[in-house]
Design a protein around this motif. Sequence first.
Motif, short mmCIF file in Angstrom:
data_model
loop_
_atom_site.label_atom_id
_atom_site.label_comp_id
_atom_site.label_asym_id
_atom_site.label_seq_id
_atom_site.Cartn_x
_atom_site.Cartn_y
_atom_site.Cartn_z
N THR A 1 -2.15 -4.62 4.30
CA THR A 1 -1.52 -5.93 4.37
C THR A 1 -1.40 -6.52 2.97
O THR A 1 -2.36 -6.54 2.22
N GLU B 1 1.41 -12.78 2.23
CA GLU B 1 2.79 -13.19 2.52
C GLU B 1 3.52 -13.72 1.29
O GLU B 1 4.74 -13.59 1.19
N THR C 1 2.77 -6.59 6.64
CA THR C 1 1.97 -5.43 7.00
C THR C 1 2.78 -4.15 6.81
O THR C 1 3.92 -4.08 7.25
N ALA D 1 -2.83 -4.99 10.77
CA ALA D 1 -2.93 -6.43 10.45
C ALA D 1 -4.32 -6.95 10.79
O ALA D 1 -4.92 -7.72 10.02
#
Length: 193
Positions: A97, A100, A107, A190
């Motif tokens: 991961t 963001e 992921t 994740a």
Amino acid sequence: MMADHDDALDSYNEKRDFGKTGEPAAEDFDPEWSGEGPIFVIHKHDASNLHYDFRFEVDGVLASFVVPKGPSTDPGEKRLALRTEDHPMAYADFEGTIPEDEYGGGTVMVWDRGTYTNPKDAPVTDQLDDGHVTIQLDGEKLSGGYALTQTGDERWLLVKMDDDEADARRNPVSTEPDSVKTGRSLEDIADDG
Ligand code: MN
């Protein structure tokens, strides 16, 4: 008309913050699964949009294409493939991961990997420059010939060649969704952080 990819790795490295992300930065890369010959990997990437990243070794880097719908085994299916920047060889083994807010965030799964051969006389780097690439995959999910044909600046089409490995009824993107590296699903990866 084609973007210059010679400095693509520089731009990739500039976008990355190696302190924050778990991806490899090393240039040495000789995994036990790679065997002889150049490698390919297909990452399944759950970013803002789920997509597949088709990467194959050319001149010591991974030429990379974003394939929104993933590869097909049906020669009648043309899949849009958007050329993106070359990635370092070591990225082929990355699964995990990425935060963001980082480049490539989301992921990442090793959906398929293996080696390929070049059935043509022209080196693959010349085929890329000419806008038409043919490679013969030997992966765990995908095998046989695939052709990439350029239709615009970054726009290409990925098509399965009509050979013994072609199968219009097989749909590995939906029937074989998990990692060939760890057997994990995207959710497992994740959850593992
Ligand atoms: Mn991606």
